[in-house]
Scaffold this active site. Structure first.
Site, PDB file in Angstrom:
ATOM      1  N   LYS A 147       0.722  -1.000   0.038  1.00 37.67           N
ATOM      2  CA  LYS A 147      -0.186   0.040  -0.063  1.00 37.67           C
ATOM      3  C   LYS A 147       0.992   1.320  -0.021  1.00 37.67           C
ATOM      4  O   LYS A 147       0.688   2.219  -0.793  1.00 37.67           O
ATOM      5  CB  LYS A 147      -1.012  -0.090   1.079  1.00 37.67           C
ATOM      6  N   LYS A 183       3.020  -3.834  11.013  1.00 32.82           N
ATOM      7  CA  LYS A 183       1.606  -4.216  11.871  1.00 32.82           C
ATOM      8  C   LYS A 183       1.773  -4.906  13.162  1.00 32.82           C
ATOM      9  O   LYS A 183       2.943  -5.643  13.293  1.00 32.82           O
ATOM     10  CB  LYS A 183       0.792  -5.034  10.966  1.00 32.82           C
ATOM     11  N   ASN A 228     -16.806   5.819   8.993  1.00 29.61           N
ATOM     12  CA  ASN A 228     -15.869   6.842   8.582  1.00 29.61           C
ATOM     13  C   ASN A 228     -15.800   6.810   6.908  1.00 29.61           C
ATOM     14  O   ASN A 228     -15.920   7.815   6.453  1.00 29.61           O
ATOM     15  CB  ASN A 228     -14.657   6.538   9.315  1.00 29.61           C
TER      16      ASN A 228
HETATM   17  P1  NAD Z   1     -16.371   1.738  10.683  1.00 32.70           P
HETATM   18  O1  NAD Z   1     -16.645   1.136  11.805  1.00 32.70           O
HETATM   19  O2  NAD Z   1     -16.513   3.529  10.923  1.00 32.70           O
HETATM   20  O3  NAD Z   1     -17.787   1.674   9.603  1.00 32.70           O
HETATM   21  C1  NAD Z   1     -17.994   0.303   9.250  1.00 32.70           C
HETATM   22  C2  NAD Z   1     -19.582   0.482   8.612  1.00 32.70           C
HETATM   23  O4  NAD Z   1     -19.508  -0.823   8.171  1.00 32.70           O
HETATM   24  C3  NAD Z   1     -20.728   0.857   9.678  1.00 32.70           C
HETATM   25  O5  NAD Z   1     -21.258   1.788   9.104  1.00 32.70           O
HETATM   26  C4  NAD Z   1     -21.222  -0.513   9.902  1.00 32.70           C
HETATM   27  O6  NAD Z   1     -22.636  -0.348   9.988  1.00 32.70           O
HETATM   28  C5  NAD Z   1     -21.130  -1.173   8.424  1.00 32.70           C
HETATM   29  N1  NAD Z   1     -21.255  -2.497   8.429  1.00 32.70           N
HETATM   30  C6  NAD Z   1     -20.626  -3.374   9.296  1.00 32.70           C
HETATM   31  N2  NAD Z   1     -21.245  -4.710   8.941  1.00 32.70           N
HETATM   32  C7  NAD Z   1     -21.989  -4.548   7.723  1.00 32.70           C
HETATM   33  C8  NAD Z   1     -22.560  -5.617   6.964  1.00 32.70           C
HETATM   34  N3  NAD Z   1     -22.686  -6.748   7.018  1.00 32.70           N
HETATM   35  N4  NAD Z   1     -23.287  -4.729   6.074  1.00 32.70           N
HETATM   36  C9  NAD Z   1     -23.380  -3.528   5.648  1.00 32.70           C
HETATM   37  N5  NAD Z   1     -22.605  -2.595   6.486  1.00 32.70           N
HETATM   38  C10 NAD Z   1     -22.108  -3.065   7.483  1.00 32.70           C
HETATM   39  O7  NAD Z   1     -15.003   1.676   9.698  1.00 32.70           O
HETATM   40  P2  NAD Z   1     -14.157   2.473   8.557  1.00 32.70           P
HETATM   41  O8  NAD Z   1     -13.013   2.947   9.279  1.00 32.70           O
HETATM   42  O9  NAD Z   1     -15.137   3.179   7.687  1.00 32.70           O
HETATM   43  O10 NAD Z   1     -13.786   1.055   7.671  1.00 32.70           O
HETATM   44  C11 NAD Z   1     -14.427   0.564   6.710  1.00 32.70           C
HETATM   45  C12 NAD Z   1     -13.669  -0.360   5.808  1.00 32.70           C
HETATM   46  O11 NAD Z   1     -12.510   0.459   5.524  1.00 32.70           O
HETATM   47  C13 NAD Z   1     -12.708  -1.635   6.610  1.00 32.70           C
HETATM   48  O12 NAD Z   1     -12.615  -2.598   5.940  1.00 32.70           O
HETATM   49  C14 NAD Z   1     -11.424  -0.664   7.106  1.00 32.70           C
HETATM   50  O13 NAD Z   1     -10.318  -1.818   7.044  1.00 32.70           O
HETATM   51  C15 NAD Z   1     -11.437  -0.296   5.712  1.00 32.70           C
HETATM   52  N6  NAD Z   1     -10.236   1.166   5.734  1.00 32.70           N
HETATM   53  C16 NAD Z   1     -10.499   2.319   6.649  1.00 32.70           C
HETATM   54  C17 NAD Z   1      -9.413   3.138   6.966  1.00 32.70           C
HETATM   55  C18 NAD Z   1      -9.624   4.296   7.725  1.00 32.70           C
HETATM   56  O14 NAD Z   1      -9.031   5.163   7.891  1.00 32.70           O
HETATM   57  N7  NAD Z   1     -10.936   4.402   8.536  1.00 32.70           N
HETATM   58  C19 NAD Z   1      -8.415   3.176   6.102  1.00 32.70           C
HETATM   59  C20 NAD Z   1      -8.279   2.052   5.183  1.00 32.70           C
HETATM   60  C21 NAD Z   1      -9.102   0.952   5.120  1.00 32.70           C
END
Ligand code: NAD
Length: 427
Positions: free
Chosen positions: A94, A106, A221
């Site tokens: 990445k 990690k 987020n």
């Molecule tokens: P978050 O916890 O803020 O949000 C997750 C969302 O997914 C929530 O709205 C939840 O209700 C929803 N959700 C959970 N299970 C679900 C399902 N079965 N069906 C539909 N919706 C569902 O997490 P985030 O930070 O937004 O991260 C989301 C993804 O992005 C993850 O895979 C994370 O690893 C990846 N990611 C996040 C970041 C970051 O900076 N936040 C960076 C890189 C990758």
């Protein structure tokens, strides 16, 4: 997830396939298939009842040829060293694909923070860094939050590290609160980064962004900020989905004329559950979990969890869909990926699409090391530049060679790391 699933075996298989395409020699292959260093240690914590509990902690540094290792610390009851190895490996690729001078790392602790008091969590954070303080640091390995760790955990870890190091080293860790060296724009960074790549993909195919429709899985987020920016740029978000913590199931919320972000946020509780009754009264259709896939939209953005587009449901993707931008990590299974390739859907792979988060963490580290902080717009402009450039490099290679976007992204990332190792005389 089946018991046999091993994330590190999957990461190695992905690497092997691209190493073949790049015709990497055997020494380099062997080097890049494995982490350079691993630390496995115990963390004794005196619990609130006076007993001592011993937790198991890890830090894995997959490769630091291009710069200090970078990657989060995850607290999870099912954490395994192979998961940490895989995540460290993916961090290497990445950081390389967005061309930031960092490697991949990690860390993790086997624990469930929900079972721990705040004082016990603080002791665990401080204990974690005491065990690795000699092996991490601003020029060695820079940790960050991940699953179930947050800015407060980062502050405890930084404070303990600074006590041991005898000075201020805010560039040692990222994901800190803005009041203590965090970067403005970090909250928006991943979601906005996804949309910067989508905007570039649309430009390439000469589709105007105004009026383009997206259906998004998740409303956390990444999903929220992706939706916000897409709407600002003239796009329409026709559906989002979320996990309902009361019903323990997921729902899709559809509004074909486009969602109003402010309204939807006003009916979302702090755990991320959208109020179904209020949504229905406001004209939303409340549909089942996977319905987000079959909405009439040009763009799909999975931004919830891994393994969401699989062989079982890939057939439900609407015929209008032209682009899938993977906000989540690993949302598409290899079986589904084959179908997407056949259908000619343009996929912006996870480690490119969601690299805005780590890119902004790198900016946080840079600002901390300079002890000079940029205004939010400057952070976002720099992020846009980095993401757009990374996207262009991958899309150009994909055009030139006919490689699938995911393979092209891997080829660029692995080649960059291989070159750094080669220049250093490692292999
Ligand atoms: P978050 O916890 O803020 O949000 C997750 C969302 O997914 C929530 O709205 C939840 O209700 C929803 N959700 C959970 N299970 C679900 C399902 N079965 N069906 C539909 N919706 C569902 O997490 P985030 O930070 O937004 O991260 C989301 C993804 O992005 C993850 O895979 C994370 O690893 C990846 N990611 C996040 C970041 C970051 O900076 N936040 C960076 C890189 C990758």
């Amino acid at each position: 997830m089946s018991k046999e699933f091993n994330a590190f075996a999957m990461a190695q298989n992905q690497f092997d396939a691209v190493a073949d395409k790049l015709q990497l020699d055997n020494g380099l292959r062997e080097l890049l298939r494995w982490p350079q260093r691993e630390y496995h240690f115990t963390i004794p914590v005196t619990m609130d009842d006076g007993s001592v509990r011993v937790f198991k902690g890890f830090r894995v540094q997959h490769n630091d040829a291009r710069g200090p290792a970078k990657g989060g610390i995850r607290f999870h009851p099912q954490e395994t060293v192979d998961t940490v190895r895989a995540l460290a490996t993916w961090m290497t690729w990445k950081c390389a694909v967005v061309d930031i001078p960092l490697g991949g790392g990690k860390g993790g602790v086997i624990c469930d923070p929900h079972d721990l008091s705040s004082r016990e969590q603080e002791a665990l954070c401080r204990g974690w860094v005491r065990q690795v303080a000699r092996n991490v640091g601003p020029v060695q390995d820079v940790p960050a939050p991940d699953v179930m760790t947050n800015p407060q955990h980062m502050v405890w870890i930084m404070d303990e590290y600074e006590k041991l190091a005898g000075g201020h080293y805010p560039g040692f860790i990222t994901g800190k609160p803005v009041e203590l060296g965090g970067s403005l724009g970090r909250t928006e960074a991943t979601g906005f980064g996804v949309i910067y790549t989508v905007r570039e993909a649309l430009k390439r195919s000469e589709v105007p962004i105004e009026g383009v429709r997206a259906s998004i899985q998740g409303f956390g987020n990444v999903a929220q900020y992706a939706a916000k920016l897409l709407i600002e740029l003239g796009g329409v978000v026709v559906a989002v989905s979320c996990w309902d913590n009361d019903d323990h199931t997921a729902y899709t919320f559809r509004k074909t004329v486009g969602i109003d972000m402010d309204f939807l946020l006003s009916i979302t509780d702090r755990f991320g559950t959208i109020d179904k009754d209020k949504a229905e009264k406001a004209g939303f259709d409340v549909l089942e979990a996977d319905a987000w896939l079959e909405q009439e939209a040009e763009i799909l953005i999975p931004a919830a969890l891994e393994n969401q587009i699989s062989g079982d449901n890939v057939g439900r993707i609407n015929k209008k869909v032209k682009i899938i931008a993977e906000g989540a990590n690993g949302p598409t299974t290899p079986e589904a990926d084959t179908v997407l390739k056949e259908r000619g859907i343009f996929v912006i792979p996870d480690f490119l699409a969601n690299a805005g988060g780590v890119t902004c963490s790198y900016f946080e580290q840079v600002q901390c090391n300079m002890n000079f902080f940029w205004p939010k717009q400057e952070v976002l402009d720099r992020l846009d530049q980095k993401m757009s450039r990374a996207f262009k490099a991958v899309a150009d290679l994909s055009d030139e060679t006919g490689e699938y976007m995911r393979d092209a992204a891997y080829m660029i990332a692995i080649q960059r790391v291989a070159t750094a190792c080669h220049l250093r005389g490692w292999a």
